[in-house]
Every structure is written in structure tokens, then in C-alpha cells.
Design an enzyme around this catalytic site. Structure first.
Site, mmCIF file in Angstrom:
data_model
loop_
_atom_site.group_PDB
_atom_site.id
_atom_site.type_symbol
_atom_site.label_atom_id
_atom_site.label_comp_id
_atom_site.label_asym_id
_atom_site.label_seq_id
_atom_site.Cartn_x
_atom_site.Cartn_y
_atom_site.Cartn_z
ATOM 1 N N SER A 140 -14.024 -10.108 -13.828
ATOM 2 C CA SER A 140 -12.640 -10.467 -14.142
ATOM 3 C C SER A 140 -11.700 -9.928 -13.052
ATOM 4 C CB SER A 140 -12.284 -9.927 -15.527
ATOM 5 O OG SER A 140 -11.045 -10.438 -15.950
ATOM 6 N N ASP A 304 -15.976 -19.743 -20.531
ATOM 7 C CA ASP A 304 -14.840 -18.944 -20.065
ATOM 8 C C ASP A 304 -13.693 -19.883 -19.716
ATOM 9 O OD1 ASP A 304 -13.019 -17.275 -18.833
ATOM 10 O OD2 ASP A 304 -14.449 -16.394 -17.441
ATOM 11 N N HIS A 337 -14.865 -15.458 -21.751
ATOM 12 C CA HIS A 337 -14.629 -14.554 -20.639
ATOM 13 C C HIS A 337 -15.316 -13.203 -20.854
ATOM 14 C CE1 HIS A 337 -12.464 -13.158 -17.135
ATOM 15 N NE2 HIS A 337 -11.963 -12.143 -17.798
#
Lengths: 570, 570
Positions: A140, A304, A337
């Protein structure tokens, strides 16, 4: 770490000192070549594995991944994780004391960027006395830091793992960040950023966290986990209190978050994410990655939607365009995610193999077993007679056996493409760079003549648009090797002619109703198509079934399969 | 409308009076058969078309759709739209005066449900003196009302159009609602719902609106509209003010919204949406729709992630399971949930045709032209020799020509499935119910033996898994008609045998590389497969190419195509 000099930021602001909180695991080896650096995500911290103290109720945030005998084995590697600049878990940030005033910075803290944060990471690694990191791993927002380190300090890193990240936030992600910040700024307790520790803008920060949390999960994941379940009862309570399980869960997440996170930090960090845009800075992603030296492994997750797979693919495309060593996998998951924090058993083996291959010189002794794939006699011919040396792209590379041979024996630079994630994993194990993609949908990003050879082996008959694919192949490859089963082999002809049935042969072994093949064509058909789209046939070999010798007499009648070397008519 | 009696709500609360604000357009005809009722969405109102006054800066919210000569033509139809119960645009809601106290209700307003809201719609239509509505049309939350009216008052509606709606909110949508309400409840100006008109919880309501707005757009739509554009400058301003265009836009949307909407209404209405769950109430969606009498047309949008296409498909499946008259289209759009407000030119013709077909008896004089599809001689044979009467499902129905014939001439009850949205539109025009779906992925929802006949005409060779499809077909159809080109026709055999090339014939007219056909098989192949999966061949006709007469001699050699009547071995 204390940094004596004044630290100037991209925003023009300055910091007189920067402290960095960090943890390490394992031992640095003598030549300092086993350091793995972990960049944490938005709300993470330096406590990545194990228990820091006996009071810890749970281990570090990636404990399933890192530790003795785990995927990132702390008995082999020296693992470092530091809280990033602007965080609120030990490293200098808005909740630190401003040396000029003796009070907390609050909104007096200067705006900073991902580039600034990466610079702190790099200076910190320098302080530790580590010249080159074996690997930098970031998920991320951590992936943004990892990219930035590789771009700004190419000599500092040998390899990079980017997980569920992006080179820029899309409009939707910026919008969610904006709403979260709005909720903090609107909170009556925010007080222009000057709030006491125990009376901050908790409701605003909680709302920001709730919004964030929704974006970290996927629709399917939330459906599976919560559905429309009610917390306490079968019946509705007819009020506005949290009553659906998903409401209660988010409410709980929001409340817990405010206990450990600083609202000002949240404002600054999300703004740094919003501002991150390699394309804006460098003109294009391709230019951004032009001078990186590290090997890359990029991972995205199918569900995601915050940093969707397409964003990872853009990064991969840019690296591929620069002929960098890059592998990519898009992992099928419903965890959205957050998958990289949850499904460590899926990503773990990839990372283990990738880091290992970075630290070892892979040779043919273990990379593959000769003739391990049965019936692939075409590999011998391709290796010995067609692809002598140079850059090779294998479309539908499978487990990377052909590429490993071409790399180890013929000293080619190789890249594979395959749609099967397990194949990508097998390639990583062999140290063969491989990119997850649909070959019919992914060649655009390659430049004209980027490869010396493009190989398409026993795959053309399974593609949807063979004509378009062939045209692309001879565009990106100076030469191309195409192999396919010959539908006009005598046994096919005879079966249809005499029995009136769809043929099955050793080269076309499937029943008509469960065949992966969707186009059936002969050598004559193929050659006619080549002529019609200005493809030159440079060489043709029709091997005998036994694998020794060549069919010279009426090959379209007696050849079961054909191997062609083709190129674009100039 | 004033309702004298006490109005009891599902929550147990009561209202002593309910006022309804509404607008009408056009004239009710003499027999009262031309009334079209529009149910608005969460933040809509009764002002659906035209200009209410000379001060109006813009027309009603669906003005592109409704008006003289428009898709819902107010020269033909009497169009009604009312503000729903609990709204804040004229109909009784939390911002109305509580007759018991003389003050605004605020949070003293009782909780209400979609069922309550639909009841108010129905009572209002009764008051207008309209016995039966020609059509009820609702998008998003309006679709919930339309469904509820059709379910609770089956005699009240002849047809229903459901656009971008759902029978229940998923966990993610509930979560977004919860965060929005949280923002309102956390606003210091909310004051337990007792706020003056000019000093309400504006920031909280604005945040709720921003969240909502993000969910109404799609990621792609936002990317196209805003991307990462900055509002005023090429460079970042390094502060927390809105500077990306998407931030500015949302900020603006939030500010404008609070001028026209009441925060308490927002709480109540979103809660009513959360509570809507037909499956919970009836045990299953199938049971929920068991006694509806209306024809349905359901529309979803490919990029709608708030009420995604799968939710519409569930509604369609439930209607289909009940053998109701239902059509469905999933429209390709990047406008997300809001598409129905934006792309009126796409949805307009569908609705126009659907309402028109509801108000007219369609006969063969215009529904189709005999033999309009060239080369479809198999239609004649199917119509005259195979499908005598009963319920017929046509898989890959195209423009619905065969089904129109079977309905008009053979008096069959018909349903078509096709993956092409334009075909669905053509079917609607003929009054032939047709559902957008992939035939290989949509037969599960049909019961065993639900149809007397299932037709699969010249399509089997294009399917991915013909074996599985055939098994499903004979499960859901008591009999099935399958037609396909015969790959063992003499010209195919001869071409492959003598020329060594993939054959092309009048029945298999494509080049090998651009054929939509992915499986090639002969009559013998087909018959062998049928035997292996316990399918009985009841009848077989091999027509001559000219369309007159039948091939009796060596049909697998001399037949270009074959028509089979099959059924499951009992």
C-alpha cells in the site's frame, strides 16, 4: 536516529531534527548483504513482528510473514522496519514537540511528501551502516516508499517488492481521503489542530477510519463476513444506533483507532499520498523508472478497488518498457486491499523465492530439469536452432522451463508472460522474471522491436484473435517463433473424411466439446494468413513425432506440429 | 393529500396526518388507463420534469425523459410524481410540524419503512381516483418503492420499470449509510435533531452527501471526469484546502445539498433503505414476487457498484422462477449508479417501447416480418414441426423473431435470453420478454422442467462448455430443440482432405482466424455426446439447403445443418 542538519522538505518547510523509531530482527551478516527493509502502510508502525514486551496483547502487524523459519526468515535475513516521517508511533511527526516552541507541532508541522519520507528511510539506513539493502518490501503506502527509494537511490537496493500499491491515487481514492480529512477538520474538538491528547477530534478521526476501512475491504469480502446480519436480534430496533454487524464492526474499528492514532498525522499522511504522482513528476511512468537498478516483484489483488490491479500493471508496464527485471502476479482474493495483511500464506512463498533468488546466482543445476515437461520436444528445437541469443519474450511461458534454458544455456535475457498465477510462482523460484497477463491484451506496452525473439509455443490455437496477436508479435519482436498442431495432418484428414467425426490426435488430444483450442488450422492456413498480413516466413521445421528428424515430404500432410520462425516484412 | 385516519407504521409508530406533495403532467384519459407513476430516489422530489415556475434555474430531475414528445410522452400519458413519505420537499416528514406539539417532529418522527412509503404512494393514487397504473417507474430507492407497490398491491399496476435498484442493501452500502449518518449525528449543530432551519448540522450532512456522491459515480467515471486535475494551479498548494478538482466538486456538492435537504430526513430515509430486505420478510425473493401481476422491465448499469447488476439479476431470477413476464438489460456505462439520470437517451427507448407494449396488444402484423432474418429456414421447421405450444425459452434469442412467431402463431408463452443489449431492445419493441444474460452462466435459476421447450439455434458451436450446457438445457426444458452446422458435411470433409485447409462453407462461413465458432462437430459427434450424457434424441431433421425437403440419404455426409429434438432420459 537524530539528524543534526536542517532537513528541508519538498513543500519548502524545514525540520530541525528528525527522530526515527525502528525495530530490527535477526542479525546483519558480515558483508552486510542480508538486510530486508519493510515499509509499513498508512496506519502501521515499526512493530512489524514478534512481541515487543510481555504486555503486548498481539504480535507485530506482519508477524505471519516475518520471524525465525517464516517466509522472511529472520535466521537468514536482517529485517528492519521503521515508523515513517510524520507518523505518530515514535518517528518525528505532528504530535512531536516542536523544538522552537516546546509545544506539539500540530498544524505547524510542515507538509511532507512521499519523497521526503523515502529520504528519511534512506538516511536512516545509512546511519545503520548498511550500504545496500537486499530487498525493500512495501505494501500500500509502503509500496510508494519502496518505489521512491528505488528511484531516488538506485544503488541502495538490489530488489523491491511492491504489494497492492500505486504510482498515483485515482480520483476516487483522493475523494475518500478528502472526505476523511473533512470529518476530522469538522470535528468541534479539532480546534485547529491544537487538541490535548485525551480530547482530540475522536468522532471525526473515527469517521475517517470507518471510510478508510470500507475501502480496504472488498464488497465480496464484506458480504461474506457480515452480510446483512444483525448484532443482537432477529428484528430491527427502529432507531439510529449501530445494529447491523457491519455497523458495529466499523464503529468498533473507529473507536479503537482513535486510541492509537493522531488526527493531525492522519491529515498529513493522507495528503502525502494524494500528492504522490510519479507521472506528474517525471513526465511519464516510463521515465520515472528509467534509472532504477533493482529487480522488482509486483503484486496486486483482484478485489482491491482502492489501488486496483490496473495500477500495478501500469508500474509493471513501465518497468518492462525499460527492460528492467520485473515479475508480477495478480492474486485472486476476496479480501480487497487488506489481502496482503491477511493472506500471508499466499504471498509468502512468492516473496521468499524472490528474495532468495535475489541473493543467489541461479544456475541450470536447479533452475529446471532437462525435458521435465513431457512432449515438449519443440523446446529443444527452439533452443538449439531458433533462438541463439538476445532478449526473449515467451508468451504463455508456463513454469518458465524454456526461458530458464535460454537464460542459462544460451545466455539470453528473458521475460515470460502467463495468465496462471501458479506459473508465475514457479518462474520466481527459477529466478525467471514473469508477468501475469493475458497475452492477447498486454502487448501494447511493448515497443516496436523491443525483443530479439518472441516465442508463442502451442498457444496460437487457443487464442481468440490469432490474426491480431500475430501482427502484434512481429511488431514487438524482431523475430518470432510460433509452434502449433497441424490440423491437416493425415490422421485428422482421414478421421473427418472417413468417419465423419471431429478428429482427435496426439497433437489435438481433446474431445470436441472440452477442447481449450478454439481455432483449427493447418500449416497451409497459417502460411496463407502470414502472407495476407505481410509476415515473412524465415524458417520452418516440422519435427517427426519421435522427436528425432524432420518431416520433409508433404509436411502439411505428415506433420503433426510445426515450428515457424517469422518476422515482419520490412 | 390529507389522510384523516391514523396512519400506523411498521415500526409501531403512528402519524395522525400525512400530506403528499406531487406534480402531474399530461392528461388522464377517459378510462384512466394511461397513468405513469414515477418514484423518485433518495434525494429527489416530486418535480420530475419541466419548470415549476419562472424562477426555476433548471428543469425537473428527469426532464430529458418526460415531456411532450419525449420518451415518456406527456401527450400520450398522464405522468405523476410525488415526494415520498419522510421526505423534505412537501410530503410529511421529520421537518414537518408535529400536530401534537406544534413544533417540528425532528427525531420524534416515527421510523418508517419502504413498505410504509409504498402504502402512502398507493393511498395517494387511490385519492387521485386512478384504479390501475399503466406503469410504475423507479430508479435506485424509487425502484424499491415500485417493487413494493407491485408486491403489496398486485392489482394496482400493469407494469413496472426497475432501474439500478436492489431488493436489499449489501454490507458495503449499509456501511456507507452508517458512516454518513455518523457524520450527521457527530455534528455539534445536530443538537439531537432539534436544530433551526438555518443552523443545522451542515458539515455532517455535507460529509454524508460527499460519501453518497462517491458511491453514485464509478471509479472510471471519476477518473474520466476529474482524474488528478488540480483546480487552480499546476503545483500543489501544500495545505489541506480542497485543491484537486474532485475535492472541489465534492465540496461543492456537499454545500449545495445542505441548502435543499433536511438532515433528519437523511437519517430516516437511509435507515428505511437499510431495512429494506424482501428476502428477510418473505423467506426468499422468489416468494416475494410470487403474486405480482405486473410485467417487469429491469435495468442495471455495468459500472454501478452501489446496487450492482448482480442485485438486479437476483430480482430477474426471482421473477423468472415465478414465470412472470420480465425483461432485463444490463447497460454498459461508466456513469455508475447515476447513469439512469445521465444517460436518458440509452434507457429512454427501452422504456418507451416497454410502456407502449404494455398499453397495446401486439400482434404479428408488426411484431416481425416473416423470413426477415435471411438463412433462418430452421425457424420455419421449429415453428411448424417441433414447438407446438406451451412455455418456450430461446437461448440466444437475438431480435426475438422466432419467439414472436411462436407467441403470435403458435400461442406459446415465450422468454428469450441474449447477451446483446441491442437485441433486448428489439425484443422489447416486439413485446417479447427478453433477459440479458450469458446463456452458459444463467440457467441455474430455472427449475427442472420449467419450460416445455428450450431452443438453442445455431449457437452450440460458439459456447465454451457445450456438454454442460446441453445437460442444463434438458434439465430445465421437457424437450429441447438444438440446431447446428454439420462439420462433417461433404464439402468440409473434402476441403480438409484434399486441400489440407480449414474448411469454409455456407454453414461455416468464417475464416479460421476470425470465426466466432469455437467447437467443430458433426451430427455423429453430437449424437455420441448425447448418448454419453443420457440425452434421448426424439427427432432429427436435416433440411436441404434450398429450404425445401429433407436430406434422408447419409445425412452426416450431405447435411449442412441439423435440427434435433432432444430430452433427458428418464
Amino acid at each position: 536516529m537524530e539528524e543534526e542538519e536542517i532537513f528541508e522538505l519538498e513543500s519548502g518547510g524545514v525540520l530541525k531534527e528528525v527522530e526515527v523509531a525502528y525495530e530490527t530482527y535477526g542479525e546483519l551478516n558480515e558483508d552486510g548483504s542480508n538486510a530486508v527493509y519493510i515499509c509499513h502502510a498508512l496506519t502501521g508502525d515499526a512493530h512489524v513482528a514478534g512481541y515487543s514486551s510481555s504486555e503486548d496483547s498481539k504480535p507485530g502487524w506482519w508477524d505471519d510473514m516475518i520471524g525465525p523459519g517464516k517466509y522472511i526468515d529472520t535466521e537468514k535475513y536482517f529485517v528492519i522496519c521503521s515508523n515513517f516521517l510524520g507518523g505518530c508511533s515514535g518517528t518525528t511527526g505532528p504530535s512531536s514537540i516542536n523544538p522552537d516552541t516546546g509545544l506539539k507541532y500540530g498544524l505547524d508541522f510542515p507538509l511532507f511528501t512521499i519523497k521526503d519520507m523515502a529520504r528519511v528511510h534512506k538516511m536512516f539506513v545509512d546511519k545503520l551502516g548498511i550500504e545496500t539493502l537486499l530487498c525493500v518490501i512495501g505494501g500500500s503506502m509502503g509500496g510508494m516508499h519502496a518505489m521512491r527509494i528505488a528511484i531516488d537511490y538506485p544503488e541502495k537496493v538490489k530488489s523491491v517488492v511492491l504489494i497492492a500499491t500505486t504510482s498515483h491515487l485515482g480520483a476516487q481514492a483522493i475523494a475518500f481521503d478528502a472526505v476523511g480529512r473533512n470529518a476530522i477538520l469538522a470535528d468541534r474538538q479539532f480546534n485547529s489542530g491544537h487538541y490535548p491528547e485525551d480530547k482530540g477530534p475522536d468522532r471525526g478521526l473515527g469517521i475517517a477510519r470507518m471510510i478508510g476501512h470500507i475501502t480496504y475491504l472488498s464488497e465480496e469480502g464484506m458480504r461474506r463476513k457480515f452480510g446483512r446480519a444483525l448484532r443482537n436480534s432477529d428484528d430491527y430496533s427502529y432507531d439510529f444506533d449501530p445494529e447491523f454487524s457491519v455497523e458495529t464492526y466499523l464503529d468498533h474499528q473507529g473507536r479503537r483507532f482513535v486510541e492509537r492514532f493522531d488526527a493531525n498525522s492522519y491529515l498529513y499522511i493522507t495528503r502525502a499520498m494524494d500528492y504522490f504522482d510519479l507521472e506528474k513528476e517525471f513526465g511519464s511512468l516510463e521515465k520515472a523508472f528509467a534509472s532504477v537498478k533493482a529487480r522488482f516483484f509486483v503484486v496486486s489483488y483482484s478485489s482491491d478497488w482502492l489501488f486496483p490491479p490496473a495500477h500495478s500493471q501500469e508500474i509493471v508496464d513501465a518497468l518492462v518498457s525499460n527492460a528492467k527485471d520485473v515479475s508480477y502476479s495478480n492474486i485472486n482474493s476476496h479480501h480487497g486491499h487488506d489481502a496482503f495483511l491477511i493472506e500471508t500464506d499466499v504471498i509468502g512463498p512468492y516473496i521468499e523465492n524472490f528474495v532468495w533468488a535475489t541473493s543467489h546466482k541461479i544456475t541450470d543445476s536447479f533452475a529446471y530439469t532437462r525435458n521435465s515437461e513431457p512432449g515438449r520436444s519443440d523446446y529443444e528445437i527452439i533452443q538449439n536452432q531458433f533462438v541463439v541469443s538476445g532478449d526473449v519474450l515467451d508468451l504463455g511461458c508456463g513454469e518458465g522451463e524454456l526461458l530458464a534454458r535460454l537464460r542459462d544455456v544460451n545466455k539470453c535475457d528473458v521475460l515470460g508472460i502467463d495468465i496462471d498465477t501458479e506459473s508465475i510462482g514457479s518462474c520466481l523460484k527459477k529466478g525467471v522474471p514473469a508477468v501475469w497477463a493475458d497475452i492477447e491484451d498486454s502487448l501494447e506496452s511493448f515497443a516496436d522491436g523491443q525483443f530479439d525473439y518472441v516465442v508463442l509455443s502451442k498457444t496460437l490455437q487457443t487464442t481468440k484473435r490469432p490474426k491480431e496477436l500475430l501482427k502484434e508479435i512481429v511488431r514487438i519482436g524482431r523475430k518470432a517463433v510460433i509452434t502449433f498442431p497441424n490440423f491437416a495432418h493425415i490422421s485428422c484428414r482421414a478421421q473427418l473424411f472417413f468417419t465423419g467425426r471431429a478428429p482427435t490426435t496426439s497433437s489435438l488430444p481433446y474431445s470436441w466439446y472440452d477442447s481449450p483450442n478454439v481455432h483449427f488450422f493447418s500449416m497451409k492456413d497459417f502460411e496463407k494468413l502470414c502472407r495476407s498480413v505481410n509476415i515473412r516466413i524465415e524458417q520452418r521445421i516440422v519435427p517427426r513425432t519421435a522427436g528425432t528428424g524432420i518431416v520433409n515430404f508433404l509436411p502439411n500432410l505428415f506433420g503433426r506440429e510445426a515450428i515457424y520462425l517469422i518476422s515482419r516484412e520490412s
